[in-house]
Design a protein around this motif. Structure first.
Motif, mmCIF file in Angstrom:
data_model
loop_
_atom_site.group_PDB
_atom_site.id
_atom_site.type_symbol
_atom_site.label_atom_id
_atom_site.label_comp_id
_atom_site.label_asym_id
_atom_site.label_seq_id
_atom_site.Cartn_x
_atom_site.Cartn_y
_atom_site.Cartn_z
ATOM 1 N N ARG A 336 -11.457 -7.033 -13.964
ATOM 2 C CA ARG A 336 -10.235 -6.450 -13.389
ATOM 3 C C ARG A 336 -9.488 -7.490 -12.567
ATOM 4 N NH1 ARG A 336 -10.614 -0.654 -13.612
ATOM 5 N NH2 ARG A 336 -8.496 -0.659 -12.780
ATOM 6 N N ILE A 337 -10.247 -8.323 -11.845
ATOM 7 C CA ILE A 337 -9.618 -9.339 -10.993
ATOM 8 C C ILE A 337 -9.028 -10.465 -11.847
ATOM 9 C CG2 ILE A 337 -10.052 -11.054 -9.162
ATOM 10 C CD1 ILE A 337 -12.158 -9.036 -8.051
ATOM 11 N N THR A 338 -9.716 -10.807 -12.943
ATOM 12 C CA THR A 338 -9.258 -11.894 -13.817
ATOM 13 C C THR A 338 -7.811 -11.685 -14.274
ATOM 14 O OG1 THR A 338 -11.501 -12.269 -14.602
ATOM 15 C CG2 THR A 338 -9.744 -13.090 -16.017
ATOM 16 N N VAL A 339 -7.473 -10.447 -14.613
ATOM 17 C CA VAL A 339 -6.132 -10.218 -15.167
ATOM 18 C C VAL A 339 -5.062 -9.988 -14.092
ATOM 19 C CG1 VAL A 339 -6.998 -9.378 -17.383
ATOM 20 C CG2 VAL A 339 -6.608 -7.747 -15.510
ATOM 21 N N MET A 340 -5.472 -10.022 -12.823
ATOM 22 C CA MET A 340 -4.471 -9.853 -11.755
ATOM 23 C C MET A 340 -3.811 -11.205 -11.473
ATOM 24 S SD MET A 340 -6.628 -7.520 -9.096
ATOM 25 C CE MET A 340 -7.317 -5.944 -9.583
#
Ligand SMILES: Nc1ncnc2c1ncn2[C@@H]1O[C@H](COP(=O)(O)OP(=O)(O)OP(=O)(O)O)[C@@H](O)[C@H]1O
Ligand SMILES: [Zn+2]
Length: 457
Positions: A336-340
């Motif tokens: 989830r953090i990777t795509v932010m």
């Protein structure tokens, strides 16, 4: 940050107390280290993860932490009651190596495990065998003050001389004496403990000369002597596993009180056990190493995540299902953090909420729950990322590590179905599928090509 916003549970008075330090900016922290006669098990490592979290929380509160950890490489007997063989000599026989060699080997293995778990190294690591003279001086001082007596196998601390012996564990000393059934040998009281043990007729691998005869120091004296050397007669926090309350820390307190007239640390903190099938993990009994988790395909940080799901003052039961859940949750968090997008700012309100949770006696389960709340919150994705990476200063889970995003096949099928609906002009059905995808934690971006159009919400 001004004191006292941090509250810690102090075993000494069994209360949650505001944390005050001796020096306003610094914390002296002594953590009892491993006995290096075998590999550490994941239970031992739970305790060092707890120390690590405490240290990170102290640092985020603005303290400079002087963290001292000993390495017990001599003197820890098989029974905490000071009987039986030295664990090091026994371990050396089992491994067909010298006690010195196994000490070096298992110390290295221990530090390798700490590194794999993102545990910050202590400021000072000190070995018992490198501090024999300090221990002899400490014992001499106890002897001068009249707290010792000699038997045929060693020099002992007379616990009857201290009126409040056992206060940390709330021991009923006299009750203990009345009920005692074990062979005390020449000890005067069951709670008396060895300061120096004689080698006896059998030559030991590790032995030193002393004013009382050739031999080796008892286990408890090493921590008192080294803590005093590196942190002074009084410091802020003394920490270890819960098994240290009734014997090791109780005896450390007795020695320091007898020598210096005061309890050496203001706060005493204890991490509860990790159990497996309702039994405490132990090197000599049921054991499980970090290496075994890695062999099963788990990353070490999945175990770190697992330990954060329970409070340090609760027992944690290890299960493979629990570890699998932790691994999945960690990956998902990173995905989830990777795509932010990067470049956001830490959200002030969430930061304050996070600090409140960790400052209330290191409530990591609540802190983790907040991380998931951030994921689902309405704030800007870039700010979400910045906030979660701020939290990771405490979690130590490498949340900034790019995780390859794998879209579940179910979600991919739904996206394809939705695309067909849209092409056929069936917009309300397409919208219903979009909602279904959202409920599964993904979103479809219509502005880009279908192959990269789905991402975690
Ligand atoms: N099952 C456990 N769960 C959490 N912490 C533990 C557990 N067992 C031991 N500890 C803690 O691990 C730290 C290191 O312990 P140490 O290396 O001295 O273990 P040990 O007493 O020799 O062996 P054992 O693991 O057999 O008890 C101590 O702080 C101890 O309290
Ligand atoms: Zn200790």
């Amino acid at each position: 940050m001004k004191q006292p916003t941090l509250q810690l549970f102090n075993t000494l008075n069994r209360t949650l107390s505001p944390f005050h330090t001796i020096d306003p900016k610094k914390v002296g922290l002594y953590a009892c280290g491993p006995t290096v006669y075998d590999y550490a098990h994941i239970g031992n490592l739970r305790t060092y993860l707890f120390v690590d979290i405490l240290k990170r929380v102290l640092q985020i509160n603005g303290y400079q932490v002087n963290h001292v950890m000993n390495i017990t490489d001599v003197g820890h007997l098989v029974s905490d009651g000071d009987s039986g063989e030295d664990k090091m000599e026994k371990g050396a026989r089992k491994q067909h190596l010298s006690a010195w060699d196994i000490a070096t080997f298992f110390e290295d293995a221990f530090f390798a495990d700490l590194e794999r778990l993102n545990i910050i190294q202590p400021s000072i690591t000190c070995r018992a065998t490198d501090h024999i003279q300090e221990q002899i001086y400490f014992i001499q001082s106890l002897e001068e003050k009249g707290y010792t007596y000699q038997t045929s196998d060693g020099l002992y601390f007379d616990t009857e001389k201290l009126f409040d012996y056992g206060k940390l564990a709330r021991l009923d000393k006299h009750g203990l004496e009345a009920g005692i059934r074990v062979d005390m040998a020449e000890k005067r009281h069951p709670t008396d403990f060895a300061l120096w043990k004689f080698s006896g007729r059998q030559k030991r691998q590790m032995e030193w000369s002393s004013p009382w005869g050739d031999g080796f120091p008892g286990w408890h004296i090493e921590c008192s002597a080294m803590a005093e050397k590196y942190l002074g007669e009084i410091f802020d926090i003394h920490i270890g596993g819960e098994d240290h309350i009734p014997v090791h820390h109780t005896n450390e307190i007795a020695q320091c009180q007898a020598k210096n007239g005061q309890v050496q640390a203001n706060f005493w903190m204890h991490g509860y056990f990790l159990n497996l099938n309702n039994e405490k993990l132990s090197k000599s009994g049921v054991s499980l190493r970090l290496e075994s988790l890695i062999d099963q395909g788990y990353e070490p940080l999945a175990y770190r995540y697992l330990t954060l799901t329970s409070h340090y003052r609760s027992h944690l039961s290890f299960t493979w299902e629990g570890l699998a859940g932790a691994q999945k949750a960690l990956r998902r968090l990173r995905e989830r953090i990777t795509v932010m997008p990067a470049g956001g700012a830490v959200d002030d309100q969430l930061k304050a909420e996070f600090l409140a949770r960790i400052n209330r006696d290191l409530n990591m389960p609540q802190a983790l729950a907040l991380a998931w709340k951030v994921i689902d919150s309405e704030i800007e994705p870039a700010n979400k990322k910045a906030t979660l990476l701020y939290f990771d200063q405490i979690f130590g889970l490498d949340l900034g590590r790019e995780e390859q995003v794998t879209i579940p096949t179910q979600v991919q099928h739904l996206a394809e179905q939705r695309k067909r609906m849209k092409q056929q002009g069936r917009y309300s059905e397409a919208d219903a599928i979009r909602e279904q995808i959202l409920a599964l934690g993904y979103q479809v971006n219509d502005s880009v090509d279908q192959s990269c159009a789905i991402k975690p919400r």
